[in-house]
Write an enzyme that holds these catalytic residues in place. Structure first.
Site, short mmCIF file in Angstrom:
data_model
loop_
_atom_site.label_atom_id
_atom_site.label_comp_id
_atom_site.label_asym_id
_atom_site.label_seq_id
_atom_site.Cartn_x
_atom_site.Cartn_y
_atom_site.Cartn_z
N ASN A 9 0.87 -1.18 0.00
CA ASN A 9 0.00 0.00 0.00
C ASN A 9 0.91 1.23 0.00
O ASN A 9 1.49 1.57 1.03
CB ASN A 9 -0.90 -0.03 1.25
CG ASN A 9 -1.74 1.23 1.38
OD1 ASN A 9 -1.76 2.07 0.48
ND2 ASN A 9 -2.41 1.37 2.52
N TRP A 10 1.03 1.86 -1.15
CA TRP A 10 1.96 2.99 -1.29
C TRP A 10 1.40 4.27 -0.68
O TRP A 10 2.10 5.28 -0.61
CB TRP A 10 2.30 3.20 -2.77
CG TRP A 10 3.06 2.05 -3.39
CD1 TRP A 10 3.40 0.87 -2.77
CD2 TRP A 10 3.57 1.97 -4.73
NE1 TRP A 10 4.09 0.07 -3.66
CE2 TRP A 10 4.20 0.71 -4.87
CE3 TRP A 10 3.53 2.83 -5.83
CZ2 TRP A 10 4.81 0.31 -6.06
CZ3 TRP A 10 4.14 2.42 -7.02
CH2 TRP A 10 4.77 1.18 -7.12
N LYS A 11 0.13 4.25 -0.29
CA LYS A 11 -0.51 5.43 0.30
C LYS A 11 -0.30 6.66 -0.61
O LYS A 11 -0.20 6.49 -1.83
CB LYS A 11 -0.02 5.66 1.74
CG LYS A 11 -0.17 4.37 2.58
CD LYS A 11 0.01 4.57 4.05
CE LYS A 11 -0.15 3.23 4.77
NZ LYS A 11 -0.09 3.34 6.22
N HIS A 96 -9.54 1.33 5.27
CA HIS A 96 -8.24 1.53 5.90
C HIS A 96 -8.40 2.46 7.09
O HIS A 96 -9.20 3.41 7.05
CB HIS A 96 -7.24 2.11 4.89
CG HIS A 96 -5.84 2.05 5.41
ND1 HIS A 96 -5.37 2.96 6.32
CD2 HIS A 96 -4.84 1.17 5.18
CE1 HIS A 96 -4.11 2.64 6.62
NE2 HIS A 96 -3.77 1.56 5.94
N GLU A 98 -6.71 4.83 8.12
CA GLU A 98 -6.50 6.25 7.82
C GLU A 98 -7.77 6.86 7.22
O GLU A 98 -8.07 8.03 7.48
CB GLU A 98 -5.29 6.40 6.87
CG GLU A 98 -3.99 6.18 7.63
CD GLU A 98 -2.86 5.58 6.82
OE1 GLU A 98 -2.91 5.62 5.59
OE2 GLU A 98 -1.90 5.07 7.44
N GLU A 168 -5.39 -4.82 10.73
CA GLU A 168 -4.38 -3.77 10.90
C GLU A 168 -4.64 -3.01 12.20
O GLU A 168 -5.44 -2.06 12.22
CB GLU A 168 -4.45 -2.78 9.73
CG GLU A 168 -4.11 -3.39 8.39
CD GLU A 168 -3.52 -2.35 7.43
OE1 GLU A 168 -2.44 -2.60 6.90
OE2 GLU A 168 -4.12 -1.28 7.25
N GLY A 174 2.52 2.43 10.94
CA GLY A 174 3.48 3.53 10.80
C GLY A 174 4.19 3.90 12.09
O GLY A 174 4.79 4.97 12.18
N SER A 214 3.40 -1.95 10.43
CA SER A 214 4.85 -1.96 10.65
C SER A 214 5.50 -3.30 10.28
O SER A 214 6.40 -3.76 10.98
CB SER A 214 5.18 -1.58 12.10
OG SER A 214 4.79 -0.25 12.35
N GLY A 235 2.84 -1.07 4.36
CA GLY A 235 2.86 0.35 4.05
C GLY A 235 4.28 0.82 3.76
O GLY A 235 4.83 0.59 2.69
N GLY A 236 4.89 1.47 4.75
CA GLY A 236 6.20 2.10 4.57
C GLY A 236 7.24 1.24 3.87
O GLY A 236 7.93 1.70 2.95
P1 13P Z 1 3.00 0.55 7.77
O1 13P Z 1 3.51 -0.77 7.17
O2 13P Z 1 3.72 1.73 7.28
O3 13P Z 1 2.88 0.44 9.25
O4 13P Z 1 1.50 0.70 7.21
C1 13P Z 1 0.64 -0.36 7.28
C2 13P Z 1 -0.57 -0.04 6.50
O5 13P Z 1 -1.30 0.88 6.82
C3 13P Z 1 -0.85 -0.84 5.30
O6 13P Z 1 -2.11 -0.59 4.80
#
Ligand code: 13P
Length: 253
Positions: A9-11, A96, A98, A168, A174, A214, A235-236
């Site tokens: 997930n590149w956000k 998600h 977020e 999640e 994050g 994470s 994510g990251g």
């Molecule tokens: P991180 O891997 O950066 O914690 O993000 C997880 C995430 O939100 C994947 O959708």
């Protein structure tokens, strides 16, 4: 047997050009793994076409990060499932944390998005997870179940080809604080038993449940060596080609 899935997930990261460069560096690293598990990339909307072109002919799938429940209409700024399938998108993340937290998306709205995805022929990756206060209150499983039931309430069918769930925990996203494998497994088992009550044992057994929060190359092996964990939503670490590839290799082995 559930086929594992790792989705990056590149956000909100990367111009179209930057996304193309990341996809190009991922391709040779991921291509050899494509027969052992499923891999998906979820770039921003503006990069879907370019990334889709880069991965064309590989076994890597395209995913989107959100959608509007309706197929078309007067919804300025929104993107429909129909627009995504036209770009050969297969998966779409819905709910998600977020989106829930920063954009005030409700369980009900997320259920409509999941249904809109299904209606367009997409597979929703439905995200559920508790925040820190809810965990400290002992409400983790109740919160997850409520999000899950609302998320699938309007789906015409629930089975392995039509739904993916991602657990999640909000406090792990994050933050560098990965859940322990045991914490994840407790949640994954609760999700699967809730799915079994709703959709039957066979359907529940076929649905993949991913862990997200994470995930790094360092934590991936401990998490992904457990049979209850069918893959990861990253994510990251998915923004660094070698890290995402290392996580994917851990899921493949
Ligand atoms: P991180 O891997 O950066 O914690 O993000 C997880 C995430 O939100 C994947 O959708």
């Amino acid at each position: 047997m559930r086929r594992r899935l790792v989705c990056g997930n590149w956000k909100m990261n990367g111009t179209e050009e930057e996304s193309a460069a990341l996809a190009a560096s991922l391709l040779p690293l991921l291509a050899p793994l494509g027969d052992r598990l499923e891999i998906a990339l979820a770039p921003p909307f503006t990069s879907l076409r370019t990334v889709g072109e880069k991965i064309q002919g590989s076994r890597i799938q395209l995913a989107a990060q959100d959608l509007h429940p309706a197929s078309h209409g007067a919804f300025t700024g929104e993107i429909s499932g129909r627009m995504l399938t036209a770009l050969h998108v297969r998966y779409v993340i819905v709910g998600h944390s977020e989106r829930r937290r920063l954009f005030r998306e409700t369980n009900e709205e997320i259920g409509r998005k999941a249904a809109g995805a299904a209606a367009a022929g997409l597979v929703p990756i439905l995200c559920v997870g508790e925040d820190e206060a809810e965990r400290l209150d002992g409400r983790t499983l109740g919160v997850i179940e409520e999000q899950l039931l609302a998320g699938i309430a309007r789906l015409p069918s629930t089975g392995g080809d039509t739904l993916v769930v991602a657990y999640e925990p909000v406090w792990a996203i994050g933050t560098g604080r990965t859940a322990t494998p045991d914490q994840a497994i407790e949640a994954h088992r609760a999700i699967r038993s809730c799915l079994a009550r709703r959709a039957g044992e066979d359907a529940a057994a076929s649905i993949r449940i991913l862990y997200g929060g994470s995930v790094t190359p360092e934590t991936a092996t401990a998490m992904l060596s457990r049979p209850d964990i069918d893959g990861a939503l990253v994510g990251g670490a998915s923004l660094v080609a070698e890290s995402f590839a290392a996580i994917t290799r851990a899921a493949a082995s």
